[in-house]
Scaffold this active site. Structure first.
Site, PDB file in Angstrom:
ATOM      1  N   GLY A 248       1.947   3.160   2.772  1.00 32.12           N
ATOM      2  CA  GLY A 248       2.710   1.907   2.731  1.00 32.12           C
ATOM      3  C   GLY A 248       4.075   2.119   2.090  1.00 32.12           C
TER       4      GLY A 248
ATOM      5  CG  ASN B   7       2.142   0.799  -2.101  1.00 30.04           C
ATOM      6  OD1 ASN B   7       2.270  -0.048  -2.979  1.00 30.04           O
ATOM      7  ND2 ASN B   7       2.748   0.694  -0.918  1.00 30.04           N
TER       8      ASN B   7
ATOM      9  CB  ALA C 189     -13.722  -8.447  -2.996  1.00 27.69           C
TER      10      ALA C 189
ATOM     11  CB  SER D 203      -3.735  -6.745  -7.279  1.00 28.71           C
ATOM     12  OG  SER D 203      -3.353  -8.078  -7.561  1.00 28.71           O
TER      13      SER D 203
ATOM     14  CE  LYS E 260      -4.783  -4.304  -3.395  1.00 25.83           C
ATOM     15  NZ  LYS E 260      -4.112  -3.021  -3.226  1.00 25.83           N
TER      16      LYS E 260
ATOM     17  NE  ARG F 178       6.456  -3.684   6.406  1.00 24.55           N
ATOM     18  CZ  ARG F 178       5.422  -4.461   6.151  1.00 24.55           C
ATOM     19  NH1 ARG F 178       5.546  -5.500   5.342  1.00 24.55           N
ATOM     20  NH2 ARG F 178       4.243  -4.236   6.696  1.00 24.55           N
TER      21      ARG F 178
ATOM     22  CE1 TYR G 159      -4.141  -7.625  -1.816  1.00 27.18           C
ATOM     23  CE2 TYR G 159      -4.280  -9.044  -3.745  1.00 27.18           C
ATOM     24  CZ  TYR G 159      -3.690  -7.991  -3.070  1.00 27.18           C
ATOM     25  OH  TYR G 159      -2.661  -7.305  -3.673  1.00 27.18           O
TER      26      TYR G 159
HETATM   27  N1  LIG Z   1       3.460  -8.225  -3.754  1.00 24.94           N
HETATM   28  C1  LIG Z   1       2.712  -8.516  -4.786  1.00 24.94           C
HETATM   29  O1  LIG Z   1       2.907  -9.533  -5.462  1.00 24.94           O
HETATM   30  C2  LIG Z   1       1.592  -7.616  -5.198  1.00 24.94           C
HETATM   31  C3  LIG Z   1       0.898  -7.917  -6.379  1.00 24.94           C
HETATM   32  C4  LIG Z   1      -0.118  -7.084  -6.808  1.00 24.94           C
HETATM   33  C5  LIG Z   1      -0.436  -5.950  -6.064  1.00 24.94           C
HETATM   34  N2  LIG Z   1       0.249  -5.680  -4.920  1.00 24.94           N
HETATM   35  C6  LIG Z   1      -0.133  -4.467  -4.192  1.00 24.94           C
HETATM   36  O2  LIG Z   1       1.013  -3.665  -4.035  1.00 24.94           O
HETATM   37  C7  LIG Z   1       0.869  -2.882  -2.833  1.00 24.94           C
HETATM   38  C8  LIG Z   1       2.120  -3.045  -1.975  1.00 24.94           C
HETATM   39  O3  LIG Z   1       2.250  -4.418  -1.639  1.00 24.94           O
HETATM   40  P1  LIG Z   1       3.598  -5.036  -1.062  1.00 24.94           P
HETATM   41  O4  LIG Z   1       3.747  -6.348  -1.696  1.00 24.94           O
HETATM   42  O5  LIG Z   1       4.687  -4.042  -1.105  1.00 24.94           O
HETATM   43  O6  LIG Z   1       3.143  -5.312   0.448  1.00 24.94           O
HETATM   44  P2  LIG Z   1       3.988  -5.327   1.816  1.00 24.94           P
HETATM   45  O7  LIG Z   1       5.409  -5.628   1.543  1.00 24.94           O
HETATM   46  O8  LIG Z   1       3.215  -6.245   2.715  1.00 24.94           O
HETATM   47  O9  LIG Z   1       3.842  -3.822   2.343  1.00 24.94           O
HETATM   48  C9  LIG Z   1       2.607  -3.314   2.697  1.00 24.94           C
HETATM   49  C10 LIG Z   1       2.744  -1.855   3.068  1.00 24.94           C
HETATM   50  O10 LIG Z   1       1.456  -1.396   3.515  1.00 24.94           O
HETATM   51  C11 LIG Z   1       1.591  -0.794   4.781  1.00 24.94           C
HETATM   52  N3  LIG Z   1       0.399  -1.032   5.601  1.00 24.94           N
HETATM   53  C12 LIG Z   1      -0.171  -2.224   5.906  1.00 24.94           C
HETATM   54  N4  LIG Z   1      -1.206  -2.032   6.736  1.00 24.94           N
HETATM   55  C13 LIG Z   1      -1.298  -0.698   6.958  1.00 24.94           C
HETATM   56  C14 LIG Z   1      -2.152   0.115   7.749  1.00 24.94           C
HETATM   57  N5  LIG Z   1      -3.139  -0.392   8.513  1.00 24.94           N
HETATM   58  N6  LIG Z   1      -1.973   1.456   7.736  1.00 24.94           N
HETATM   59  C15 LIG Z   1      -0.971   1.990   7.001  1.00 24.94           C
HETATM   60  N7  LIG Z   1      -0.127   1.279   6.266  1.00 24.94           N
HETATM   61  C16 LIG Z   1      -0.277  -0.068   6.233  1.00 24.94           C
HETATM   62  C17 LIG Z   1       2.833  -1.427   5.399  1.00 24.94           C
HETATM   63  O11 LIG Z   1       3.447  -0.518   6.288  1.00 24.94           O
HETATM   64  P3  LIG Z   1       3.448  -0.701   7.902  1.00 24.94           P
HETATM   65  O12 LIG Z   1       3.557  -2.155   8.178  1.00 24.94           O
HETATM   66  O13 LIG Z   1       4.564   0.142   8.349  1.00 24.94           O
HETATM   67  O14 LIG Z   1       2.130  -0.129   8.324  1.00 24.94           O
HETATM   68  C18 LIG Z   1       3.726  -1.638   4.187  1.00 24.94           C
HETATM   69  O15 LIG Z   1       4.484  -0.484   3.932  1.00 24.94           O
HETATM   70  C19 LIG Z   1      -0.397  -3.353  -2.174  1.00 24.94           C
HETATM   71  O16 LIG Z   1      -1.465  -2.505  -2.529  1.00 24.94           O
HETATM   72  C20 LIG Z   1      -0.622  -4.727  -2.783  1.00 24.94           C
HETATM   73  O17 LIG Z   1      -1.968  -5.115  -2.756  1.00 24.94           O
HETATM   74  C21 LIG Z   1       1.255  -6.486  -4.480  1.00 24.94           C
END
Ligand SMILES: NC(=O)c1ccc[n+]([C@@H]2O[C@H](COP(=O)([O-])OP(=O)(O)OC[C@H]3O[C@@H](n4cnc5c(N)ncnc54)[C@H](OP(=O)(O)O)[C@@H]3O)[C@@H](O)[C@H]2O)c1
Lengths: 86, 247
Positions: free
Chosen positions: B10, B90, B157, B142, B159, B13, B155
């Site tokens: 991931g 990630n 669960a 998370s 994490k 983005r 979600y």
């Molecule tokens: N944003 C928050 O507030 C928050 C809070 C706590 C934890 N997190 C955690 O932080 C991490 C990153 O989150 P984010 O907010 O940056 O999310 P995001 O902007 O939605 O990005 C998600 C990333 O995961 C990749 N991805 C999704 N499905 C995939 C698949 N089937 N195979 C391979 N790659 C995949 C996407 O790349 P492609 O689309 O190119 O596949 C993208 O790079 C996650 O683990 C999330 O649970 C986020």
């Protein structure tokens, strides 16, 4: 490629890296878990053999098989040798 | 000195991209993986080529939902990198909705990508670390893994599963000189949280003693630290980066 020889070499290397004494000759009925190589050492052996032989039989098999002896380990690698990707 | 390739799932983005940017600055060989190479990642790769400094960055296509493809994909990536030093789990999807009406396929998708795909990718990525005799795994969980939030049970669960996975894996890999740690971000502004606005966002801000949200750059700093030599005695640990919102 001599599979048996590759397995023996990798096995000796894996043991050496973990400071385990290996017998002079690796007998067919040697029990793997009693030879001193623990499960992590076994994982290193499988990884090393995948690099050298080009396949991991444990990933290719449909049902998990855990070889008990050296002969069983050898036969698992023999069984999947046609799936090698080099 | 051995090079230090790090695979960031991931990395195309959001948080993953910030981690890639930070690790590139720190001189790692960054391998950003995802399903599609985003414009932002392409720009980062291009600008690095134009003004090369230490480190490198490349993109690799991986689909964590396609578990059967992961063995060969991760092996190819490891081979190209001449052995991975680190993995940052990630990538994740965050489907939001009450459980009683969430479609079964959405439940399966979250479990498959966030748990199954990430675990299988880890299985193959740690193999080159075992051969190197050193390595680092950082799992991005998370705060939702340990606190509740309306509409995020599946979600949450997934994490919490990642946290359990990290703890036992840390025990398993310690002997091989591989550390495994978890980072628990709070709410950050990314595509995943684009729907989070208005009163919900205000209430999160109110919960933070610092009166703000943590940013993706804040979390990337922690990941960078956990990959560094300075963190070599830290394993099985969990780091919240949430501007204090859960304290
Ligand atoms: N944003 C928050 O507030 C928050 C809070 C706590 C934890 N997190 C955690 O932080 C991490 C990153 O989150 P984010 O907010 O940056 O999310 P995001 O902007 O939605 O990005 C998600 C990333 O995961 C990749 N991805 C999704 N499905 C995939 C698949 N089937 N195979 C391979 N790659 C995949 C996407 O790349 P492609 O689309 O190119 O596949 C993208 O790079 C996650 O683990 C999330 O649970 C986020």
């Amino acid at each position: 490629m001599n599979i048996r020889q590759e397995i023996e070499t990798s096995y000796r290397e894996a043991c050496k890296n973990r400071n385990i004494e290996v017998p002079e000759s690796l007998e067919d009925d040697m029990v793997l878990l009693e030879s001193g190589l623990d499960s992590l050492g076994f994982a290193v052996l499988v990884t090393d053999l995948e690099m050298k032989l080009g396949y991991d039989p444990f990933t290719l098999m449909d049902e998990p098989v855990y070889p008990r002896t050296f002969a069983e380990l050898f036969s698992v690698y023999e069984r999947f040798k046609d799936r090698a990707q080099k | 000195m051995k090079t230090k390739p790090i695979l960031i799932t991931g990395g195309t983005r959001g948080l993953g991209l910030s981690i890639c940017r930070k690790l590139l600055k720190s001189g790692y060989e960054v391998v950003a993986a995802g399903r599609t190479k985003s414009d932002e990642l392409s720009q980062l790769i291009e600008s690095h080529h134009e003004t090369p400094s230490s480190g490198s960055i490349s993109f690799e296509r991986i689909d964590l939902a396609d578990c059967a493809s992961l063995h060969s994909r991760i092996n190819e990536i490891s081979k190209k990198a001449r052995g991975l030093y680190g993995l940052v789990n990630n990538a994740a999807i965050g489907k939001d909705g009450v459980l009683a009406t969430m479609h079964d396929s959405e439940i399966h998708d979250v479990i498959r990508v966030n748990i199954e795909g990430s675990i299988i990718a880890t299985k193959y990525a740690i193999r080159s670390m075992l051969l190197r005799g050193e390595g680092r795994v950082v799992n991005i969980a998370s705060i939702i893994a340990t606190t509740g939030f309306n509409g995020l049970s599946v979600y949450g669960a997934s994490k919490a599963a990642l946290l359990g996975f990290s703890q036992s894996l840390a025990r398993e890999l310690g002997k091989a000189n591989i550390t495994v740690n978890s980072v628990l971000p709070g709410y950050m502004k990314t595509d995943m949280t684009s729907g989070l606005e208005g009163e919900k966002l205000k209430s999160i801000l109110r919960r933070s003693p610092l009166g703000r949200l943590a940013t993706t750059d804040d979390v990337a700093e922690t990941v960078d630290f956990l990959l560094s030599h300075n963190a070599s005695s830290i394993t099985g640990a969990q780091f919240k980066v949430d501007a204090g919102s859960t304290c």
